[in-house]
Design a protein around this motif. Structure first.
Motif, PDB file in Angstrom:
ATOM      1  N   SER A  67      10.106  20.989  21.441  1.00 52.61           N
ATOM      2  CA  SER A  67       9.231  20.179  20.591  1.00 52.61           C
ATOM      3  C   SER A  67       7.834  20.771  20.628  1.00 52.61           C
ATOM      4  O   SER A  67       7.486  21.531  21.533  1.00 52.61           O
ATOM      5  CB  SER A  67       9.210  18.723  21.050  1.00 52.61           C
ATOM      6  OG  SER A  67       8.649  18.633  22.345  1.00 52.61           O
ATOM      7  N   GLY A  68       7.067  20.406  19.642  1.00 56.11           N
ATOM      8  CA  GLY A  68       5.693  20.874  19.579  1.00 56.11           C
ATOM      9  C   GLY A  68       4.869  19.977  18.692  1.00 56.11           C
ATOM     10  O   GLY A  68       5.399  19.265  17.834  1.00 56.11           O
ATOM     11  N   SER A  69       3.571  19.996  18.943  1.00 54.26           N
ATOM     12  CA  SER A  69       2.667  19.213  18.099  1.00 54.26           C
ATOM     13  C   SER A  69       1.293  19.862  18.117  1.00 54.26           C
ATOM     14  O   SER A  69       0.999  20.694  18.970  1.00 54.26           O
ATOM     15  CB  SER A  69       2.587  17.768  18.605  1.00 54.26           C
ATOM     16  OG  SER A  69       2.050  17.744  19.908  1.00 54.26           O
ATOM     17  N   GLY A  70       0.494  19.457  17.167  1.00 50.80           N
ATOM     18  CA  GLY A  70      -0.880  19.932  17.110  1.00 50.80           C
ATOM     19  C   GLY A  70      -1.095  21.256  16.422  1.00 50.80           C
ATOM     20  O   GLY A  70      -2.224  21.745  16.380  1.00 50.80           O
ATOM     21  N   ALA A  71      -0.065  21.854  15.868  1.00 49.79           N
ATOM     22  CA  ALA A  71      -0.256  23.105  15.133  1.00 49.79           C
ATOM     23  C   ALA A  71      -1.058  22.803  13.866  1.00 49.79           C
ATOM     24  O   ALA A  71      -0.900  21.749  13.256  1.00 49.79           O
ATOM     25  CB  ALA A  71       1.086  23.734  14.778  1.00 49.79           C
ATOM     26  N   GLN A  72      -1.925  23.721  13.505  1.00 54.71           N
ATOM     27  CA  GLN A  72      -2.752  23.555  12.315  1.00 54.71           C
ATOM     28  C   GLN A  72      -2.269  24.499  11.216  1.00 54.71           C
ATOM     29  O   GLN A  72      -2.136  25.698  11.450  1.00 54.71           O
ATOM     30  CB  GLN A  72      -4.221  23.836  12.630  1.00 54.71           C
ATOM     31  CG  GLN A  72      -4.810  22.893  13.665  1.00 54.71           C
ATOM     32  CD  GLN A  72      -4.759  21.444  13.196  1.00 54.71           C
ATOM     33  OE1 GLN A  72      -5.236  21.102  12.121  1.00 54.71           O
ATOM     34  NE2 GLN A  72      -4.148  20.591  14.015  1.00 54.71           N
ATOM     35  N   ALA A  73      -1.991  23.933  10.064  1.00 57.85           N
ATOM     36  CA  ALA A  73      -1.557  24.731   8.913  1.00 57.85           C
ATOM     37  C   ALA A  73      -2.577  24.566   7.793  1.00 57.85           C
ATOM     38  O   ALA A  73      -3.046  23.458   7.533  1.00 57.85           O
ATOM     39  CB  ALA A  73      -0.182  24.283   8.440  1.00 57.85           C
ATOM     40  N   THR A  74      -2.913  25.669   7.159  1.00 62.45           N
ATOM     41  CA  THR A  74      -3.788  25.655   5.997  1.00 62.45           C
ATOM     42  C   THR A  74      -2.965  26.163   4.826  1.00 62.45           C
ATOM     43  O   THR A  74      -2.439  27.282   4.876  1.00 62.45           O
ATOM     44  CB  THR A  74      -5.020  26.548   6.218  1.00 62.45           C
ATOM     45  OG1 THR A  74      -5.702  26.087   7.388  1.00 62.45           O
ATOM     46  CG2 THR A  74      -5.942  26.483   5.020  1.00 62.45           C
ATOM     47  N   ILE A  75      -2.829  25.313   3.804  1.00 58.83           N
ATOM     48  CA  ILE A  75      -1.953  25.631   2.675  1.00 58.83           C
ATOM     49  C   ILE A  75      -2.769  25.689   1.388  1.00 58.83           C
ATOM     50  O   ILE A  75      -3.616  24.833   1.136  1.00 58.83           O
ATOM     51  CB  ILE A  75      -0.831  24.578   2.547  1.00 58.83           C
ATOM     52  CG1 ILE A  75       0.033  24.593   3.806  1.00 58.83           C
ATOM     53  CG2 ILE A  75       0.011  24.824   1.304  1.00 58.83           C
ATOM     54  CD1 ILE A  75       1.098  23.518   3.840  1.00 58.83           C
ATOM     55  N   THR A  76      -2.488  26.699   0.569  1.00 60.58           N
ATOM     56  CA  THR A  76      -3.031  26.780  -0.784  1.00 60.58           C
ATOM     57  C   THR A  76      -1.865  26.659  -1.750  1.00 60.58           C
ATOM     58  O   THR A  76      -0.724  26.982  -1.416  1.00 60.58           O
ATOM     59  CB  THR A  76      -3.790  28.103  -1.025  1.00 60.58           C
ATOM     60  OG1 THR A  76      -2.907  29.188  -0.781  1.00 60.58           O
ATOM     61  CG2 THR A  76      -5.005  28.216  -0.115  1.00 60.58           C
ATOM     62  N   GLN A  77      -2.164  26.183  -2.955  1.00 61.96           N
ATOM     63  CA  GLN A  77      -1.109  25.948  -3.937  1.00 61.96           C
ATOM     64  C   GLN A  77      -1.555  26.434  -5.299  1.00 61.96           C
ATOM     65  O   GLN A  77      -2.692  26.220  -5.705  1.00 61.96           O
ATOM     66  CB  GLN A  77      -0.788  24.450  -3.990  1.00 61.96           C
ATOM     67  CG  GLN A  77       0.311  24.090  -4.942  1.00 61.96           C
ATOM     68  CD  GLN A  77       0.706  22.620  -4.833  1.00 61.96           C
ATOM     69  OE1 GLN A  77       0.341  21.930  -3.889  1.00 61.96           O
ATOM     70  NE2 GLN A  77       1.449  22.150  -5.810  1.00 61.96           N
ATOM     71  N   SER A  78      -0.641  27.092  -5.999  1.00 65.40           N
ATOM     72  CA  SER A  78      -0.846  27.516  -7.369  1.00 65.40           C
ATOM     73  C   SER A  78       0.401  27.126  -8.147  1.00 65.40           C
ATOM     74  O   SER A  78       1.455  27.748  -7.991  1.00 65.40           O
ATOM     75  CB  SER A  78      -1.077  29.024  -7.441  1.00 65.40           C
ATOM     76  OG  SER A  78      -1.208  29.428  -8.792  1.00 65.40           O
ATOM     77  N   GLY A  79       0.300  26.042  -8.940  1.00 66.82           N
ATOM     78  CA  GLY A  79       1.471  25.527  -9.641  1.00 66.82           C
ATOM     79  C   GLY A  79       2.470  25.019  -8.631  1.00 66.82           C
ATOM     80  O   GLY A  79       2.154  24.181  -7.794  1.00 66.82           O
ATOM     81  N   SER A  83       1.405  28.789  -0.238  1.00 66.12           N
ATOM     82  CA  SER A  83       1.290  29.819   0.785  1.00 66.12           C
ATOM     83  C   SER A  83       0.240  29.370   1.776  1.00 66.12           C
ATOM     84  O   SER A  83      -0.533  28.452   1.502  1.00 66.12           O
ATOM     85  CB  SER A  83       0.916  31.172   0.165  1.00 66.12           C
ATOM     86  OG  SER A  83      -0.332  31.071  -0.495  1.00 66.12           O
ATOM     87  N   GLY A  84       0.217  30.020   2.920  1.00 69.19           N
ATOM     88  CA  GLY A  84      -0.786  29.657   3.903  1.00 69.19           C
ATOM     89  C   GLY A  84      -0.504  30.257   5.251  1.00 69.19           C
ATOM     90  O   GLY A  84       0.308  31.176   5.396  1.00 69.19           O
ATOM     91  N   THR A  85      -1.202  29.701   6.246  1.00 68.17           N
ATOM     92  CA  THR A  85      -1.064  30.168   7.614  1.00 68.17           C
ATOM     93  C   THR A  85      -0.949  28.975   8.554  1.00 68.17           C
ATOM     94  O   THR A  85      -1.360  27.860   8.222  1.00 68.17           O
ATOM     95  CB  THR A  85      -2.271  31.023   8.037  1.00 68.17           C
ATOM     96  OG1 THR A  85      -3.463  30.241   7.903  1.00 68.17           O
ATOM     97  CG2 THR A  85      -2.371  32.288   7.207  1.00 68.17           C
ATOM     98  N   ALA A  86      -0.391  29.252   9.741  1.00 62.12           N
ATOM     99  CA  ALA A  86      -0.260  28.231  10.778  1.00 62.12           C
ATOM    100  C   ALA A  86      -0.612  28.858  12.125  1.00 62.12           C
ATOM    101  O   ALA A  86      -0.328  30.036  12.356  1.00 62.12           O
ATOM    102  CB  ALA A  86       1.164  27.689  10.811  1.00 62.12           C
TER     103      ALA A  86
END
Length: 167
Positions: A67-79, A83-86
């Motif tokens: 299990s895991g928690s607290g990961a940060q994801a940054t997502i961009t969207q086009s239509g 995509s993004g990073t974690a």
């Protein structure tokens, strides 16, 4: 009035009545429409805090619950494309068969996928390629994950579990 004349009189009257009823339905339905259309795709762009619970099958070595928690994801969207990073988070397995290294700022996990309506599907490549499928509802999304891969010290592994993220 003869039979044919009476039939046509009733038929024309019925036809006019049906046309008027259909017109009334069309007018009433457009009067209630505010002209806005629902979004084709939910908006998932932004910063998300991610957590997951999953089982890793290690072939002849058995399985381990992680299990895991607290990961940060940054997502961009086009239509419909996302995509993004974690990176980051606290990750553990019981029993601790192997150490899970979280993604870092120097080596973030790469996110790629799609959103169709409220359905989301994306992949993150880490110790294996994890496919995430789920639903989005405002500032929350969740679903199932699965993946397969190879680890040098272990061999072939498979992962199944669930995930959630909040904005």
């Amino acid at each position: 009035m003869g039979f044919v004349a009476e039939y046509w009189s009733n038929y024309i009257g019925m036809d006019t009545c049906i046309r008027q009823l259909l017109l009334l339905i069309v007018v009433a339905s457009t009067a209630c429409d505010d002209g806005t259309q629902p979004p084709e795709h939910e908006d998932v762009s932004g910063s998300w805090t991610y957590s997951a619970t999953y089982s890793v099958s290690l072939g002849p070595l058995g399985a381990t619950a992680c299990s895991g928690s607290g990961a940060q994801a940054t997502i961009t969207q086009s239509g419909s494309s996302v995509s993004g990073t974690a990176q980051g988070g606290e990750w553990t397995c019981d029993p601790p068969v192997f150490a899970l290294e979280p993604f870092t700022n120097e080596n973030p996990g790469q996110i790629s996928g799609t959103v169709e309506g409220t359905s989301v599907r994306f992949e993150v490549v880490g110790f294996v390629r994890l496919v995430h499928e789920g639903t989005v509802s405002g500032n929350a999304m969740s679903g199932s994950l699965n993946g397969t891969g190879n680890i040098a010290e272990v061999g072939s592994i498979s992962v199944t579990g669930s995930w959630s993220a909040a904005r």
